[in-house]
Design an enzyme around this catalytic site. Sequence first.
Site, PDB file in Angstrom:
ATOM      1  N   ASP A  97       0.513  -1.002   0.187  1.00 46.15           N
ATOM      2  CA  ASP A  97      -0.375  -0.157   0.548  1.00 46.15           C
ATOM      3  C   ASP A  97       0.815   1.334   0.377  1.00 46.15           C
ATOM      4  O   ASP A  97       0.049   2.410  -0.163  1.00 46.15           O
ATOM      5  CB  ASP A  97      -1.049   0.194   1.642  1.00 46.15           C
ATOM      6  CG  ASP A  97      -0.472  -0.126   1.981  1.00 46.15           C
ATOM      7  OD1 ASP A  97       0.698  -0.157   2.452  1.00 46.15           O
ATOM      8  OD2 ASP A  97      -1.301  -0.229   3.480  1.00 46.15           O
ATOM      9  N   CYS A 141     -18.760   3.384  14.626  1.00 46.12           N
ATOM     10  CA  CYS A 141     -17.227   4.328  14.746  1.00 46.12           C
ATOM     11  C   CYS A 141     -17.910   6.002  15.339  1.00 46.12           C
ATOM     12  O   CYS A 141     -18.420   6.229  15.186  1.00 46.12           O
ATOM     13  CB  CYS A 141     -17.334   4.994  12.855  1.00 46.12           C
ATOM     14  SG  CYS A 141     -15.816   6.474  12.527  1.00 46.12           S
ATOM     15  N   CYS A 176     -10.716  10.392  10.486  1.00 48.32           N
ATOM     16  CA  CYS A 176     -10.501   8.753  11.025  1.00 48.32           C
ATOM     17  C   CYS A 176      -9.319   8.685  12.082  1.00 48.32           C
ATOM     18  O   CYS A 176      -8.401   9.337  11.653  1.00 48.32           O
ATOM     19  CB  CYS A 176     -10.721   8.056   9.411  1.00 48.32           C
ATOM     20  SG  CYS A 176      -9.908   5.690  10.276  1.00 48.32           S
ATOM     21  N   CYS A 194      -6.464   2.446  14.701  1.00 49.78           N
ATOM     22  CA  CYS A 194      -7.798   1.409  15.485  1.00 49.78           C
ATOM     23  C   CYS A 194      -8.805   0.975  14.477  1.00 49.78           C
ATOM     24  O   CYS A 194      -8.685   0.868  13.522  1.00 49.78           O
ATOM     25  CB  CYS A 194      -8.940   3.421  14.719  1.00 49.78           C
ATOM     26  SG  CYS A 194     -10.733   3.320  15.782  1.00 49.78           S
ATOM     27  N   CYS A 244     -17.026  -5.932  12.390  1.00 55.68           N
ATOM     28  CA  CYS A 244     -17.466  -6.643  11.775  1.00 55.68           C
ATOM     29  C   CYS A 244     -18.342  -7.715  11.394  1.00 55.68           C
ATOM     30  O   CYS A 244     -16.866  -9.061  11.595  1.00 55.68           O
ATOM     31  CB  CYS A 244     -16.891  -6.404  10.469  1.00 55.68           C
ATOM     32  SG  CYS A 244     -17.092  -6.693   9.091  1.00 55.68           S
TER      33      CYS A 244
HETATM   34 FE1  SF4 Z   1     -19.448  -2.914   7.475  1.00 60.41          FE
HETATM   35 FE2  SF4 Z   1     -18.511  -5.297   8.082  1.00 60.41          FE
HETATM   36 FE3  SF4 Z   1     -21.540  -4.489   8.068  1.00 60.41          FE
HETATM   37 FE4  SF4 Z   1     -20.365  -4.599   5.580  1.00 60.41          FE
HETATM   38  S1  SF4 Z   1     -20.602  -6.649   6.887  1.00 60.41           S
HETATM   39  S2  SF4 Z   1     -21.520  -2.628   6.570  1.00 60.41           S
HETATM   40  S3  SF4 Z   1     -18.340  -4.106   6.400  1.00 60.41           S
HETATM   41  S4  SF4 Z   1     -20.039  -4.038   9.408  1.00 60.41           S
HETATM   42 FE1  SF4 Z   2     -13.834   5.068  12.349  1.00 62.50          FE
HETATM   43 FE2  SF4 Z   2     -11.651   4.820  11.165  1.00 62.50          FE
HETATM   44 FE3  SF4 Z   2     -11.836   4.048  13.527  1.00 62.50          FE
HETATM   45 FE4  SF4 Z   2     -12.728   2.412  11.634  1.00 62.50          FE
HETATM   46  S1  SF4 Z   2     -10.769   3.320  12.063  1.00 62.50           S
HETATM   47  S2  SF4 Z   2     -13.607   2.960  13.497  1.00 62.50           S
HETATM   48  S3  SF4 Z   2     -13.795   4.397  10.046  1.00 62.50           S
HETATM   49  S4  SF4 Z   2     -12.105   5.666  13.086  1.00 62.50           S
END
Ligand code: SF4
Ligand code: SF4
Length: 392
Positions: free
Chosen positions: A143, A207, A223, A250, A257
């Site tokens: 990346d 978030c 973020c 973070c 998820c």
């Molecule tokens: Fe977000 Fe994961 Fe739900 Fe997709 S599946 S909306 S990435 S928490």
């Molecule tokens: Fe929010 Fe960024 Fe943390 Fe994801 S990484 S929960 S977008 S602050």
Amino acid sequence: MTDLKATVVAQARACGFDLVDVTSADDFVADREAALERIRDGQMDGLPWYTESRVMRGTSPAELLPGARSIICLGLSYWLAGDADGPSPESAGTAPEPNATGRVARYAWVRDYHRVMKRRMRDLVRALERELSSEVAARWYVDDGPMLDRAAANRAGIGWFGKNSNILNPEFGSWVFLGQIITDLDLKPDAPLKKSCGNCTRCIDDCPTGAIVAPYVVDNSRCISYLTIENRGAIPREMRPLVQDWIFGCDICQDVCPVNRRAREAGQPIPPAALGWEPEGRGRIDLAQLLEMSEDEFRHRFAGTSIMRAKRVGMQRNACVALGNAADGSAIPALAKALAGAEPLVRGHAAWALGRIGGDAAIGVLANAAELETDTAVLEEISDALAESAGG
Ligand code: SF4
Ligand code: SF4
């Protein structure tokens, strides 16, 4: 052609990649437009290297490698066995505990992935050359290169775009480092996955900073990952309380998820970083200790880890914010030292933290510093901190 593809897949697995899929070297037209729009909307502000010309190059594989025909897309999981020992999904998003430690995002729990990924990709190209007894034209990226890594992974079928903008793989979740090898080998492309997040909105809802401003769109300037790592300046005051106890990245939108609950471990994991975690658990660093580290001590402890990217000053700034959020009075001596230190950025954030802690001892330290400070921005932080302490 099938044999060649099978050879690529077999060698990629032998080199330690968990995921390998192929896409064509065609331009990424739609992703280019989306990336350019994000730049124009200011969502990439603060990343000066992320320019329109970089996007143009990164979405045109033939510009990166003349004669390019295929992109080998690779994935390597960084989910470590026993990761449940770390901050749990259930604790994600809660207020910091008063233990004066800061949290580090999971990808930094292993050694710096850039080196490992690039070495494994180089090994893969060399292995293919040996197999084919001919030179393979190739360029490889993680990346830190211009290639749009997620766009390539998505088109190759490594995973689908999650609403938190990460690539989600059905087996490994989003705990995956992505790499791409652009090559002149003619390989049959894989199809993108026919999967999506469906109606789920967990990452958007959880978030803490509201950084996922719409599905698939993360506003960098909100973020925590950007604010604590790439950001070289002050963390905006209104964002500091929202940063909680995160001091490097973070994981909240990945921890919550549902796809990540079933994540598998890597076949050949990257070794864990020798970070000497605090007794509170993997992924936690003592904030007062971090704040008092010299440059030599910092390098000694974090060399070879992703944490070096944020540099000592950035990490000490972050430690101040986390200490302010923890409102831990036992950190006053460390913050007082930081307020007398050489770095205005750290002094300013130390003042903010003392203002959040409040009480006579913190006010005394701030009042003394106000007499000696010469930097205008730091003086402003001290004066605001004194006002907050008096008000609180
Ligand atoms: Fe977000 Fe994961 Fe739900 Fe997709 S599946 S909306 S990435 S928490
Ligand atoms: Fe929010 Fe960024 Fe943390 Fe994801 S990484 S929960 S977008 S602050």
